[in-house]
Design an enzyme around this catalytic site. Structure first.
Site, short mmCIF file in Angstrom:
data_model
loop_
_atom_site.label_atom_id
_atom_site.label_comp_id
_atom_site.label_asym_id
_atom_site.label_seq_id
_atom_site.Cartn_x
_atom_site.Cartn_y
_atom_site.Cartn_z
N TYR A 183 28.43 17.94 21.75
CA TYR A 183 29.23 17.72 20.77
C TYR A 183 28.51 16.73 20.02
CZ TYR A 183 33.53 16.42 18.03
OH TYR A 183 34.45 15.93 17.08
N ASP A 216 20.89 12.48 18.82
CA ASP A 216 22.38 12.01 18.94
C ASP A 216 22.77 11.11 19.78
OD1 ASP A 216 24.89 11.55 18.57
OD2 ASP A 216 25.44 13.62 18.36
N LYS A 251 29.93 4.39 17.72
CA LYS A 251 30.78 3.92 18.90
C LYS A 251 30.48 2.37 18.91
CE LYS A 251 31.74 8.29 20.92
NZ LYS A 251 32.99 8.64 20.88
N1 PMP Z 1 28.25 12.68 18.50
C1 PMP Z 1 28.19 12.38 19.71
C2 PMP Z 1 27.36 12.55 20.82
C3 PMP Z 1 29.60 12.08 20.14
O1 PMP Z 1 30.02 11.92 21.43
C4 PMP Z 1 30.76 11.94 19.00
C5 PMP Z 1 32.07 11.41 19.35
N2 PMP Z 1 32.64 11.38 20.51
C6 PMP Z 1 30.03 12.09 17.72
C7 PMP Z 1 28.97 12.68 17.75
C8 PMP Z 1 31.23 12.18 16.69
O2 PMP Z 1 31.52 10.86 16.42
P1 PMP Z 1 32.89 10.38 15.53
O3 PMP Z 1 34.08 10.80 16.33
O4 PMP Z 1 32.65 9.05 15.32
O5 PMP Z 1 32.88 11.18 14.42
#
Ligand code: PMP
Length: 443
Positions: A146, A241, A274
Protein backbone atom coordinates in the site's frame (compact mmCIF):
# COMPACT_ATOMS: atom_id res chain seq x y z
CA UNK A 1 -23.31 9.13 24.82
CA UNK A 2 -22.39 5.62 23.68
CA UNK A 3 -20.23 4.25 20.89
CA UNK A 4 -23.42 3.01 19.19
CA UNK A 5 -25.14 6.42 19.30
CA UNK A 6 -22.00 8.17 18.09
CA UNK A 7 -21.65 5.67 15.25
CA UNK A 8 -25.28 6.20 14.21
CA UNK A 9 -24.77 9.97 14.34
CA UNK A 10 -21.57 9.75 12.28
CA UNK A 11 -23.16 7.50 9.67
CA UNK A 12 -25.80 10.15 9.01
CA UNK A 13 -23.19 12.68 7.91
CA UNK A 14 -19.97 10.79 7.09
CA UNK A 15 -19.83 7.92 4.55
CA UNK A 16 -19.74 4.73 6.61
CA UNK A 17 -19.39 6.89 9.72
CA UNK A 18 -15.61 7.10 9.33
CA UNK A 19 -13.02 9.25 7.60
CA UNK A 20 -10.78 6.30 6.68
CA UNK A 21 -12.35 2.92 5.76
CA UNK A 22 -10.69 0.39 8.09
CA UNK A 23 -11.83 2.38 11.13
CA UNK A 24 -15.36 1.13 10.43
CA UNK A 25 -14.62 -2.39 11.80
CA UNK A 26 -16.18 -3.92 8.64
CA UNK A 27 -13.86 -6.93 8.58
CA UNK A 28 -14.00 -7.67 12.30
CA UNK A 29 -17.61 -6.76 13.08
CA UNK A 30 -18.99 -4.74 15.97
CA UNK A 31 -19.28 -1.05 16.71
CA UNK A 32 -16.22 1.12 16.24
CA UNK A 33 -15.05 2.80 19.42
CA UNK A 34 -15.32 6.58 19.36
CA UNK A 35 -12.29 7.86 21.22
CA UNK A 36 -12.08 10.98 23.33
CA UNK A 37 -8.56 10.80 24.73
CA UNK A 38 -5.34 8.88 24.80
CA UNK A 39 -2.45 8.82 27.21
CA UNK A 40 0.68 6.71 26.90
CA UNK A 41 -0.31 3.17 25.92
CA UNK A 42 -4.02 3.75 26.54
CA UNK A 43 -7.03 5.27 24.82
CA UNK A 44 -10.45 6.10 26.28
CA UNK A 45 -13.78 5.90 24.44
CA UNK A 46 -16.94 8.03 24.75
CA UNK A 47 -18.33 5.57 27.31
CA UNK A 48 -15.33 6.19 29.57
CA UNK A 49 -13.80 2.74 28.94
CA UNK A 50 -10.04 2.55 28.80
CA UNK A 51 -8.20 0.23 26.41
CA UNK A 52 -4.61 -0.79 25.91
CA UNK A 53 -4.04 0.59 22.43
CA UNK A 54 -2.17 -1.45 19.83
CA UNK A 55 -3.26 0.68 16.87
CA UNK A 56 -0.85 3.48 17.77
CA UNK A 57 -2.66 5.94 15.47
CA UNK A 58 -1.60 3.50 12.68
CA UNK A 59 2.05 4.15 13.34
CA UNK A 60 2.77 7.73 14.38
CA UNK A 61 2.47 7.19 18.15
CA UNK A 62 6.03 5.91 18.69
CA UNK A 63 6.31 7.49 22.15
CA UNK A 64 2.70 6.79 23.14
CA UNK A 65 -0.29 9.11 23.13
CA UNK A 66 -0.02 12.71 24.34
CA UNK A 67 3.66 12.42 25.21
CA UNK A 68 4.39 15.49 27.39
CA UNK A 69 7.44 16.57 25.35
CA UNK A 70 5.52 16.45 22.08
CA UNK A 71 2.43 18.13 23.53
CA UNK A 72 4.52 20.92 24.99
CA UNK A 73 6.33 21.50 21.69
CA UNK A 74 2.97 21.65 19.90
CA UNK A 75 1.56 24.11 22.42
CA UNK A 76 4.60 26.37 22.14
CA UNK A 77 4.50 26.28 18.34
CA UNK A 78 0.73 26.87 18.23
CA UNK A 79 1.07 29.95 20.41
CA UNK A 80 3.46 31.41 17.83
CA UNK A 81 0.99 30.95 14.96
CA UNK A 82 -0.75 27.99 13.36
CA UNK A 83 0.72 28.37 9.91
CA UNK A 84 1.98 31.05 7.58
CA UNK A 85 2.29 29.50 4.14
CA UNK A 86 5.84 30.82 4.18
CA UNK A 87 9.21 29.21 4.85
CA UNK A 88 10.10 28.64 8.53
CA UNK A 89 13.42 27.61 10.16
CA UNK A 90 11.78 24.51 11.68
CA UNK A 91 11.32 22.98 8.23
CA UNK A 92 15.08 23.03 7.61
CA UNK A 93 15.66 21.65 11.10
CA UNK A 94 13.36 18.70 10.42
CA UNK A 95 14.90 18.11 6.98
CA UNK A 96 18.40 18.21 8.51
CA UNK A 97 17.37 15.76 11.22
CA UNK A 98 15.94 13.36 8.63
CA UNK A 99 19.17 13.54 6.61
CA UNK A 100 21.32 13.03 9.70
CA UNK A 101 19.29 10.11 11.12
CA UNK A 102 19.24 8.27 7.81
CA UNK A 103 22.98 8.49 7.21
CA UNK A 104 24.30 5.02 8.00
CA UNK A 105 27.96 4.05 7.98
CA UNK A 106 28.80 7.31 6.19
CA UNK A 107 26.26 6.70 3.40
CA UNK A 108 23.55 9.35 3.16
CA UNK A 109 20.12 8.15 2.08
CA UNK A 110 18.83 11.68 1.51
CA UNK A 111 20.46 14.71 -0.10
CA UNK A 112 17.27 16.76 -0.35
CA UNK A 113 13.98 16.57 1.49
CA UNK A 114 10.60 18.10 0.71
CA UNK A 115 7.94 18.12 3.39
CA UNK A 116 4.34 17.30 2.49
CA UNK A 117 1.33 16.47 4.66
CA UNK A 118 0.51 12.80 4.01
CA UNK A 119 2.20 9.61 2.90
CA UNK A 120 -0.12 9.57 -0.11
CA UNK A 121 1.31 12.90 -1.26
CA UNK A 122 4.88 11.74 -0.73
CA UNK A 123 4.53 8.61 -2.91
CA UNK A 124 2.36 10.40 -5.48
CA UNK A 125 5.02 13.07 -5.88
CA UNK A 126 7.78 10.45 -6.03
CA UNK A 127 6.07 8.85 -9.00
CA UNK A 128 5.58 12.15 -10.80
CA UNK A 129 9.25 12.95 -10.21
CA UNK A 130 10.34 9.54 -11.50
CA UNK A 131 8.27 10.05 -14.65
CA UNK A 132 9.60 13.57 -15.03
CA UNK A 133 13.19 12.41 -14.55
CA UNK A 134 13.01 9.47 -16.96
CA UNK A 135 10.43 10.61 -19.51
CA UNK A 136 8.80 7.17 -19.12
CA UNK A 137 5.28 6.30 -18.02
CA UNK A 138 5.07 2.79 -16.51
CA UNK A 139 5.31 1.99 -12.82
CA UNK A 140 6.05 -1.33 -11.14
CA UNK A 141 4.44 -2.01 -7.75
CA UNK A 142 4.04 -5.17 -5.70
CA UNK A 143 0.84 -7.01 -4.84
CA UNK A 144 -0.20 -6.39 -1.25
CA UNK A 145 1.82 -3.21 -0.89
CA UNK A 146 0.00 0.00 0.00
CA UNK A 147 1.38 3.38 -0.97
CA UNK A 148 -1.58 5.64 -0.24
CA UNK A 149 -4.70 6.22 -2.28
CA UNK A 150 -3.54 8.05 -5.41
CA UNK A 151 -5.05 6.68 -8.62
CA UNK A 152 -2.13 4.69 -9.95
CA UNK A 153 -1.32 2.96 -6.68
CA UNK A 154 -4.53 1.20 -5.69
CA UNK A 155 -4.22 -1.90 -7.89
CA UNK A 156 -3.93 -5.04 -5.70
CA UNK A 157 -3.18 -2.78 -2.82
CA UNK A 158 -2.76 -3.76 0.81
CA UNK A 159 -4.27 -2.02 3.85
CA UNK A 160 -8.00 -1.23 3.55
CA UNK A 161 -8.16 -2.41 -0.07
CA UNK A 162 -6.96 -5.85 1.10
CA UNK A 163 -9.14 -5.77 4.21
CA UNK A 164 -12.25 -5.10 2.16
CA UNK A 165 -11.17 -7.72 -0.42
CA UNK A 166 -11.15 -5.23 -3.31
CA UNK A 167 -9.08 -5.66 -6.51
CA UNK A 168 -8.53 -1.90 -6.72
CA UNK A 169 -10.80 1.12 -6.76
CA UNK A 170 -13.69 2.30 -8.91
CA UNK A 171 -13.10 5.76 -10.30
CA UNK A 172 -9.59 5.02 -11.53
CA UNK A 173 -9.56 5.37 -15.35
CA UNK A 174 -8.37 2.23 -17.14
CA UNK A 175 -5.70 4.33 -18.88
CA UNK A 176 -4.21 5.21 -15.50
CA UNK A 177 -4.56 1.75 -13.94
CA UNK A 178 -2.94 0.36 -17.09
CA UNK A 179 0.25 2.28 -16.36
CA UNK A 180 0.82 0.26 -13.18
CA UNK A 181 2.33 -3.22 -13.49
CA UNK A 182 1.55 -5.24 -10.36
CA UNK A 183 4.12 -7.97 -9.67
CA UNK A 184 4.46 -10.62 -6.96
CA UNK A 185 6.58 -9.47 -4.02
CA UNK A 186 9.99 -10.98 -3.34
CA UNK A 187 10.22 -12.20 -6.93
CA UNK A 188 13.18 -10.56 -8.69
CA UNK A 189 12.66 -12.73 -11.79
CA UNK A 190 9.23 -11.16 -12.28
CA UNK A 191 10.82 -7.70 -12.13
CA UNK A 192 13.55 -8.75 -14.57
CA UNK A 193 10.92 -10.06 -17.00
CA UNK A 194 8.92 -6.82 -16.75
CA UNK A 195 11.99 -4.78 -17.68
CA UNK A 196 12.65 -7.11 -20.64
CA UNK A 197 9.03 -6.95 -21.77
CA UNK A 198 8.75 -3.16 -21.58
CA UNK A 199 12.19 -1.82 -22.59
CA UNK A 200 12.65 1.91 -21.92
CA UNK A 201 9.09 2.26 -20.60
CA UNK A 202 9.37 1.69 -16.85
CA UNK A 203 9.97 4.92 -14.93
CA UNK A 204 10.23 3.42 -11.46
CA UNK A 205 9.80 0.48 -9.17
CA UNK A 206 8.05 1.41 -5.93
CA UNK A 207 8.27 -0.92 -2.96
CA UNK A 208 7.48 -0.77 0.73
CA UNK A 209 10.87 -0.97 2.44
CA UNK A 210 9.30 -3.95 4.19
CA UNK A 211 5.74 -4.87 3.33
CA UNK A 212 3.51 -3.97 6.27
CA UNK A 213 0.05 -3.57 4.77
CA UNK A 214 -0.87 -7.20 4.17
CA UNK A 215 0.49 -8.20 7.52
CA UNK A 216 4.26 -7.97 7.78
CA UNK A 217 5.91 -9.17 4.56
CA UNK A 218 9.63 -8.75 5.07
CA UNK A 219 11.83 -8.43 1.99
CA UNK A 220 14.00 -11.50 1.50
CA UNK A 221 17.70 -10.74 2.02
CA UNK A 222 19.01 -9.01 -1.07
CA UNK A 223 15.57 -8.26 -2.53
CA UNK A 224 15.62 -4.47 -2.12
CA UNK A 225 19.25 -4.33 -3.26
CA UNK A 226 18.33 -6.50 -6.26
CA UNK A 227 15.51 -4.10 -7.12
CA UNK A 228 17.91 -1.16 -7.02
CA UNK A 229 20.30 -2.97 -9.33
CA UNK A 230 17.63 -4.01 -11.82
CA UNK A 231 16.03 -0.56 -11.85
CA UNK A 232 19.33 1.21 -12.34
CA UNK A 233 20.53 -1.25 -15.00
CA UNK A 234 17.40 -0.39 -16.98
CA UNK A 235 17.46 3.38 -16.50
CA UNK A 236 14.59 3.37 -13.99
CA UNK A 237 14.39 4.73 -10.44
CA UNK A 238 13.83 2.85 -7.19
CA UNK A 239 11.29 4.48 -4.88
CA UNK A 240 11.51 3.15 -1.35
CA UNK A 241 8.34 3.67 0.70
CA UNK A 242 9.32 4.04 4.36
CA UNK A 243 6.09 5.83 5.32
CA UNK A 244 5.26 3.10 7.82
CA UNK A 245 8.68 1.63 8.58
CA UNK A 246 10.79 4.83 8.69
CA UNK A 247 11.77 5.72 12.30
CA UNK A 248 9.49 2.86 13.42
CA UNK A 249 11.60 -0.28 12.92
CA UNK A 250 14.69 1.70 13.91
CA UNK A 251 16.04 5.22 13.53
CA UNK A 252 16.92 4.81 9.84
CA UNK A 253 14.03 2.55 8.86
CA UNK A 254 14.42 -0.70 6.95
CA UNK A 255 17.07 0.81 4.74
CA UNK A 256 19.16 1.50 7.86
CA UNK A 257 18.72 -2.08 9.07
CA UNK A 258 19.73 -3.40 5.68
CA UNK A 259 22.78 -1.15 5.46
CA UNK A 260 23.84 -2.29 8.89
CA UNK A 261 23.45 -5.89 7.66
CA UNK A 262 25.73 -5.20 4.68
CA UNK A 263 23.23 -4.51 1.88
CA UNK A 264 24.70 -1.41 0.34
CA UNK A 265 22.20 -0.06 -2.15
CA UNK A 266 20.77 3.42 -2.66
CA UNK A 267 17.20 4.11 -3.64
CA UNK A 268 16.65 7.27 -5.70
CA UNK A 269 13.62 8.52 -3.80
CA UNK A 270 12.31 7.70 -0.34
CA UNK A 271 8.92 8.48 1.20
CA UNK A 272 8.42 9.04 4.93
CA UNK A 273 5.34 9.79 7.02
CA UNK A 274 3.66 8.68 10.25
CA UNK A 275 6.40 8.82 12.97
CA UNK A 276 8.10 11.92 11.52
CA UNK A 277 4.99 14.01 12.25
CA UNK A 278 4.68 13.00 15.91
CA UNK A 279 0.93 12.48 15.34
CA UNK A 280 0.30 15.57 13.22
CA UNK A 281 0.17 15.64 9.41
CA UNK A 282 3.73 15.66 8.13
CA UNK A 283 5.25 13.38 5.54
CA UNK A 284 8.34 13.78 3.43
CA UNK A 285 9.88 12.88 0.16
CA UNK A 286 13.64 12.78 -0.08
CA UNK A 287 16.44 11.41 -2.18
CA UNK A 288 19.22 12.19 -4.57
CA UNK A 289 19.70 15.88 -5.30
CA UNK A 290 19.84 15.27 -9.05
CA UNK A 291 16.27 13.94 -8.96
CA UNK A 292 14.82 16.04 -6.13
CA UNK A 293 16.03 19.28 -7.72
CA UNK A 294 13.69 18.61 -10.63
CA UNK A 295 10.90 19.78 -8.31
CA UNK A 296 9.44 23.26 -8.77
CA UNK A 297 10.64 25.97 -8.29
CA UNK A 298 14.02 24.62 -9.46
CA UNK A 299 12.74 22.21 -12.06
CA UNK A 300 9.75 21.32 -14.24
CA UNK A 301 7.99 18.80 -11.93
CA UNK A 302 5.22 20.57 -10.06
CA UNK A 303 4.26 19.88 -6.46
CA UNK A 304 2.88 22.23 -3.81
CA UNK A 305 0.82 22.40 -0.62
CA UNK A 306 -0.91 25.09 1.43
CA UNK A 307 -0.22 23.13 4.61
CA UNK A 308 3.17 21.67 3.63
CA UNK A 309 5.73 22.03 6.41
CA UNK A 310 3.10 23.38 8.79
CA UNK A 311 5.00 24.78 11.81
CA UNK A 312 2.89 23.06 14.47
CA UNK A 313 3.23 19.69 12.75
CA UNK A 314 6.95 20.27 12.23
CA UNK A 315 7.33 21.01 15.95
CA UNK A 316 5.55 17.75 16.83
CA UNK A 317 7.77 15.78 14.46
CA UNK A 318 10.98 17.35 15.72
CA UNK A 319 10.01 16.74 19.35
CA UNK A 320 9.14 13.10 18.73
CA UNK A 321 12.24 12.35 16.65
CA UNK A 322 14.54 13.99 19.19
CA UNK A 323 12.98 11.93 21.96
CA UNK A 324 13.29 8.73 19.92
CA UNK A 325 16.63 7.63 21.36
CA UNK A 326 18.11 4.16 20.73
CA UNK A 327 16.73 3.11 24.17
CA UNK A 328 13.21 3.82 22.95
CA UNK A 329 13.65 1.32 20.11
CA UNK A 330 15.26 -1.28 22.38
CA UNK A 331 12.34 -0.99 24.81
CA UNK A 332 9.70 -1.32 22.11
CA UNK A 333 11.50 -4.32 20.63
CA UNK A 334 11.56 -6.04 24.03
CA UNK A 335 7.82 -5.44 24.49
CA UNK A 336 7.14 -6.73 20.98
CA UNK A 337 9.21 -9.90 21.53
CA UNK A 338 7.33 -10.67 24.75
CA UNK A 339 4.01 -10.13 23.07
CA UNK A 340 4.90 -12.29 20.06
CA UNK A 341 6.18 -15.06 22.34
CA UNK A 342 2.98 -14.80 24.39
CA UNK A 343 0.81 -15.00 21.29
CA UNK A 344 2.73 -18.00 19.97
CA UNK A 345 2.50 -19.80 23.32
CA UNK A 346 -1.20 -19.04 23.89
CA UNK A 347 -2.22 -20.27 20.43
CA UNK A 348 0.10 -23.29 20.59
CA UNK A 349 -1.45 -24.28 23.92
CA UNK A 350 -4.83 -24.30 22.19
CA UNK A 351 -3.50 -26.37 19.28
CA UNK A 352 -4.00 -23.54 16.77
CA UNK A 353 -0.56 -22.56 15.41
CA UNK A 354 -0.21 -18.95 14.24
CA UNK A 355 2.60 -16.93 12.68
CA UNK A 356 3.77 -13.53 13.89
CA UNK A 357 5.98 -12.17 11.10
CA UNK A 358 8.01 -9.18 12.24
CA UNK A 359 10.66 -6.62 11.38
CA UNK A 360 12.22 -5.56 14.70
CA UNK A 361 9.23 -4.43 16.81
CA UNK A 362 6.75 -4.23 13.96
CA UNK A 363 4.65 -7.38 13.72
CA UNK A 364 1.34 -8.86 12.69
CA UNK A 365 -0.66 -11.97 13.50
CA UNK A 366 -1.53 -14.49 10.80
CA UNK A 367 -3.74 -17.53 11.29
CA UNK A 368 -1.40 -19.73 9.35
CA UNK A 369 0.75 -22.65 10.42
CA UNK A 370 4.21 -21.77 9.12
CA UNK A 371 5.44 -25.33 9.76
CA UNK A 372 2.78 -26.65 7.39
CA UNK A 373 2.46 -23.84 4.81
CA UNK A 374 5.84 -22.11 5.03
CA UNK A 375 6.74 -18.55 5.96
CA UNK A 376 4.85 -15.57 4.50
CA UNK A 377 6.77 -14.03 1.59
CA UNK A 378 4.05 -12.76 -0.76
CA UNK A 379 0.53 -11.35 -0.80
CA UNK A 380 -0.73 -14.78 -1.90
CA UNK A 381 0.88 -16.31 1.20
CA UNK A 382 -0.62 -13.58 3.40
CA UNK A 383 -4.10 -14.31 2.07
CA UNK A 384 -3.57 -18.06 2.53
CA UNK A 385 -4.66 -18.08 6.16
CA UNK A 386 -7.78 -18.55 8.26
CA UNK A 387 -8.30 -14.82 8.49
CA UNK A 388 -11.93 -15.30 9.55
CA UNK A 389 -10.66 -16.27 12.99
CA UNK A 390 -9.44 -12.70 13.54
CA UNK A 391 -12.87 -11.06 14.03
CA UNK A 392 -13.87 -13.12 17.09
CA UNK A 393 -10.30 -12.86 18.45
CA UNK A 394 -10.37 -9.07 18.01
CA UNK A 395 -13.82 -8.79 19.65
CA UNK A 396 -12.76 -10.85 22.68
CA UNK A 397 -9.64 -8.70 23.14
CA UNK A 398 -11.70 -5.51 22.85
CA UNK A 399 -14.20 -6.83 25.37
CA UNK A 400 -11.28 -7.28 27.79
CA UNK A 401 -9.97 -3.77 27.18
CA UNK A 402 -7.36 -4.33 24.47
CA UNK A 403 -7.81 -2.43 21.20
CA UNK A 404 -6.14 -4.22 18.28
CA UNK A 405 -5.97 -3.05 14.66
CA UNK A 406 -9.41 -3.85 13.19
CA UNK A 407 -8.01 -6.00 10.37
CA UNK A 408 -5.86 -9.12 10.23
CA UNK A 409 -3.79 -7.40 7.52
CA UNK A 410 -2.66 -4.49 9.66
CA UNK A 411 0.48 -4.31 11.79
CA UNK A 412 0.30 -4.02 15.59
CA UNK A 413 1.94 -0.86 16.85
CA UNK A 414 3.62 -0.66 20.23
CA UNK A 415 5.10 2.45 21.78
CA UNK A 416 7.65 3.51 24.35
CA UNK A 417 4.74 3.60 26.82
CA UNK A 418 4.00 -0.12 26.43
CA UNK A 419 5.98 -1.19 29.49
CA UNK A 420 5.93 -4.65 31.10
CA UNK A 421 2.65 -4.07 33.02
CA UNK A 422 0.88 -3.03 29.85
CA UNK A 423 2.16 -6.11 28.02
CA UNK A 424 1.03 -8.21 31.04
CA UNK A 425 -2.47 -6.84 30.59
CA UNK A 426 -2.50 -7.85 26.91
CA UNK A 427 -1.11 -11.32 27.69
CA UNK A 428 -3.75 -11.83 30.39
CA UNK A 429 -6.48 -11.20 27.82
CA UNK A 430 -5.14 -13.80 25.38
CA UNK A 431 -6.59 -17.09 26.67
CA UNK A 432 -10.23 -15.99 26.28
CA UNK A 433 -9.51 -14.44 22.87
CA UNK A 434 -7.68 -17.58 21.69
CA UNK A 435 -10.76 -19.60 22.73
CA UNK A 436 -12.91 -17.24 20.65
CA UNK A 437 -10.60 -17.70 17.63
CA UNK A 438 -10.68 -21.47 18.11
CA UNK A 439 -14.48 -21.50 18.27
CA UNK A 440 -14.83 -19.31 15.15
CA UNK A 441 -16.65 -20.90 12.23
CA UNK A 442 -15.11 -20.45 8.79
CA UNK A 443 -16.92 -19.48 5.60
N1 PMP B 1 2.78 4.13 2.31
C1 PMP B 1 2.69 3.22 3.28
C2 PMP B 1 3.69 2.11 3.34
C3 PMP B 1 1.66 3.29 4.23
O1 PMP B 1 1.57 2.36 5.17
C4 PMP B 1 0.74 4.36 4.14
C5 PMP B 1 -0.41 4.50 5.13
N2 PMP B 1 -0.69 3.47 5.94
C6 PMP B 1 0.88 5.29 3.10
C7 PMP B 1 1.92 5.15 2.22
C8 PMP B 1 -0.07 6.43 2.95
O2 PMP B 1 0.09 7.35 3.98
P1 PMP B 1 -1.11 8.34 4.37
O3 PMP B 1 -2.18 7.50 4.97
O4 PMP B 1 -0.47 9.29 5.33
O5 PMP B 1 -1.55 9.02 3.13
Amino acid sequence: MTNATEFARAQAVIPGGVNSPVRAYRSVGGTPRFLVSGHGAHVVDVEGREYVDLVGAWGPALLGHAHPTVVEAVQRAAARGLGFGAATPGESELAELLVERTTVGGTALLERVRLVSTGTEATMTAIRLARGATGRDLLVKFAGHYHGHSDGLLAESGSGVATLGLPGSAGVPAEIAGLTLVLPYNDLDAVREAFERYPDRIAAVITEAAGANAGILAPQPGFNAGLAELAHDHGALLILDEVLTGFRVGPAGCWGLQQAAGETYLPDLVAFGKVIGGGLPIAALGGRAAVMDLLAPLGPVYQAGTLSGNPVAVAAGLAQLRAATPDVYTGIEAASARLRDGLGAAFAAAGLPVTTPHVTSLFSLAFRDAAERGPIASYEDAKDQEGWRYGPFFAAMLEQGVSLPPSVYEAWFLSAAHGPEVVDRVLAALPAAVDAALAAVGP
